[in-house]
Design an enzyme around this catalytic site. Structure first.
Site, mmCIF file in Angstrom:
data_model
loop_
_atom_site.group_PDB
_atom_site.id
_atom_site.type_symbol
_atom_site.label_atom_id
_atom_site.label_comp_id
_atom_site.label_asym_id
_atom_site.label_seq_id
_atom_site.Cartn_x
_atom_site.Cartn_y
_atom_site.Cartn_z
ATOM 1 N N LYS A 232 0.812 -1.209 0.000
ATOM 2 C CA LYS A 232 0.000 0.000 0.000
ATOM 3 C C LYS A 232 0.853 1.270 0.000
ATOM 4 O O LYS A 232 0.385 2.327 -0.417
ATOM 5 C CB LYS A 232 -0.982 -0.046 1.155
ATOM 6 C CG LYS A 232 -2.009 -1.160 0.904
ATOM 7 C CD LYS A 232 -3.069 -1.234 1.955
ATOM 8 C CE LYS A 232 -4.175 -2.193 1.574
ATOM 9 N NZ LYS A 232 -3.841 -3.610 1.839
HETATM 10 C C1 LIG Z 1 -4.527 -4.646 1.397
HETATM 11 C C2 LIG Z 1 -3.787 -5.924 1.275
HETATM 12 C C3 LIG Z 1 -4.216 -6.933 0.406
HETATM 13 C C4 LIG Z 1 -5.508 -6.820 -0.383
HETATM 14 O O1 LIG Z 1 -5.433 -5.794 -1.328
HETATM 15 P P1 LIG Z 1 -6.789 -5.246 -1.994
HETATM 16 O O2 LIG Z 1 -6.339 -4.130 -2.871
HETATM 17 O O3 LIG Z 1 -7.648 -4.798 -0.868
HETATM 18 O O4 LIG Z 1 -7.383 -6.378 -2.737
HETATM 19 C C5 LIG Z 1 -3.432 -8.058 0.289
HETATM 20 N N1 LIG Z 1 -2.298 -8.214 0.986
HETATM 21 C C6 LIG Z 1 -1.860 -7.280 1.828
HETATM 22 C C7 LIG Z 1 -0.604 -7.510 2.586
HETATM 23 C C8 LIG Z 1 -2.573 -6.093 1.994
HETATM 24 O O5 LIG Z 1 -2.119 -5.160 2.830
#
Ligand SMILES: *Cc1c(COP(=O)(O)O)cnc(C)c1O
Length: 471
Positions: free
Chosen positions: A112
């Site tokens: 993210k």
């Molecule tokens: C947020 C997250 C996901 C899922 O991502 P989305 O965009 O919500 O599908 C998967 N793995 C990790 C480590 C995350 O932080």
């Protein structure tokens, strides 16, 4: 480029407007009016560009005049300069067919950061600009997190003028590392709230606040969840980066994406719409598998959330799935608004045939249970000497089971550093991953957070007391 709502009624906005608004006023999500396209020659010419420059080239058509190419490159250079690996998102070979795209080299150890480091800079740029024209505004960011969005967003905006952030997390359902990465940031513009309930409960409260006149008339409420288009846009870049290294545009690549809110994998869909040759997008879920049921059987119905060792995917309502349904269902906002209203009432809906067929052209899916996840963590350790985090392991398991043509490379998005989820990794392998030096003395630092009941009025009152009202 302008942005329209998936529910057909909200006013179209430019990139700056869509970035600051987050959710559209009709409850829908913003999508570009059309997909920018790159020809095979244009894609071939991207090979070898440094990441920050590749990001500028791919994002410019979405941003249009809102940022000059020079300014956008300055922002991508600043955002990705904070990553601990020069390649930003390095690609690692796992075996003959399988690859891992490491997206966790940012400040908070999950993918993210790739989008949020940039989004923090976009907010600062656009809010500063609005004040030059005399309409100077503050932004009140309200978000829900299953763990990783919260820490990445807080890191991206802590201490920034004109922004307050209120981050809700489900109490006791995020890992200690995840919680401390949020609560040890003591900047006065950061407000952490532990909610009694699940991530979906927290997210529902955030969505409600966006549609609460009493709040939106007093505060400029903004979003850092992946309902914010700018996040998905930034994530499109690493699909190109990986595919270019594996021979795009002359060779197809498949991606396996550990999925919760359908944001990351929707970015892969966008890359395909822009002309990147993608063989398949594998939607890998844990046992909270509404997306797998929707893609495999057309049944989009929310159950109750089962907590797992991959908490960032413990989600039953996937906000961004609406963007896919809009695009593959003929971009009929008013029809989708009706379909979504039905879902909001009954927590269940059937996909239309057009939606099912449109999705099946590019997506396949799998639901991975805790034993299979642990098995994949062990493969990583025994076959490649890699400690995989639980989310990445779910992606890798689905990648190996998907039956992709052996001539096509399969890239699993490695979404978090294993040290973010050390207990699950240690249980599977007997090895406890250490925190990288860049997170410092996380377990020594003081925490700041407030507990609130899972009650919308209590949360709204908390925000109203602390946020900066509209000028
Ligand atoms: C947020 C997250 C996901 C899922 O991502 P989305 O965009 O919500 O599908 C998967 N793995 C990790 C480590 C995350 O932080």
């Amino acid at each position: 480029m302008d942005y329209i709502s998936t529910r057909g009624r909200a006013q179209a906005l430019d990139f700056m407007g869509a970035t600051l608004a987050g959710l559209a006023s009709d409850g829908g999500l913003y999508v570009p009016r059309e997909w920018p396209k790159f020809s095979p020659d244009e894609i071939a010419a991207m090979a070898g560009l440094p990441y920050a420059r590749l990001a500028q080239v791919i994002m410019q058509p979405f941003i249009g005049d809102c940022l000059s190419p020079e300014r956008l490159l300055e922002l991508t250079t600043a955002a990705y300069g904070r990553f601990a690996h020069k390649a930003v998102t390095p690609l690692k070979q796992f075996d003959e067919q399988q690859w891992l795209l490491e997206l966790f080299h940012g400040p908070t150890l999950a993918f993210k950061d790739v989008a949020l480091q940039l989004l923090g800079l976009f907010f600062e740029e656009f809010l500063g600009r609005e004040s030059e024209s005399g309409t100077g505004q503050n932004l009140t960011i309200v978000g829900a997190t299953s763990g990783d969005t919260g820490s990445a967003a807080i890191d991206a905006v802590a201490g920034r003028a004109k922004v307050d952030i209120f981050m809700l997390h489900p109490k006791g359902r995020v890992s200690d590392v995840q919680r401390r990465q949020m609560t040890t940031v003591l900047a006065p513009n950061v407000h952490n709230i532990a909610i009694t309930g699940s991530f979906d409960d927290a997210q529902a409260m955030v969505k409600r606040m966006f549609n609460d006149e009493g709040m939106t008339s007093r505060f400029n409420i903004g979003a850092v969840n992946s309902i914010n288009w700018a996040r998905l846009m930034a994530q499109v870049v690493y699909y190109f980066a990986a595919a270019l290294q594996l021979g795009a545009p002359h060779r197809k690549v498949a991606f396996s994406v550990p999925t919760g809110n359908f944001g990351d994998v929707f970015a892969g869909y966008v890359a395909a719409q822009m002309g990147l040759p993608i063989e398949k997008l594998i939607v890998a879920t844990n046992v909270n598998d509404i997306l797998h049921r929707a893609l495999a059987h057309g049944d989009y119905s929310a159950g109750t959330v089962t907590p797992t060792a991959a908490p960032s995917m413990d989600i039953q309502v996937s906000s961004n799935f609406e963007r896919l349904l809009f695009d593959v269902g003929g971009r009929d906002g008013l029809a989708l608004a009706e379909q979504m209203a039905g879902f909001e009432k009954t927590k269940a809906m059937q996909l239309t045939n057009a939606q099912r067929e449109g999705a099946a052209a590019l997506f396949t899916s799998a639901s991975v249970n805790p034993n299979q996840m642990a098995e994949a963590i062990r493969w990583g350790w025994e076959a490649a000497g890699e400690l995989l985090d639980p989310h990445t392991a779910i992606g890798l398991y689905a990648a190996r089971e998907a039956g992709i043509d052996p001539a096509v490379p399969v890239v699993t998005l490695a979404t978090a550093h294993p040290a973010k989820f050390p207990d699950a990794v240690e249980r599977a392998t007997g090895h406890r991953p250490g925190l990288p030096a860049r997170v410092g003395d996380l377990f020594e630092r003081e925490e700041k957070l407030d507990d609130l009941p899972g009650d919308y009025d209590a949360v709204a009152a908390y925000v109203a007391e602390r946020a900066t009202p509209k000028a």
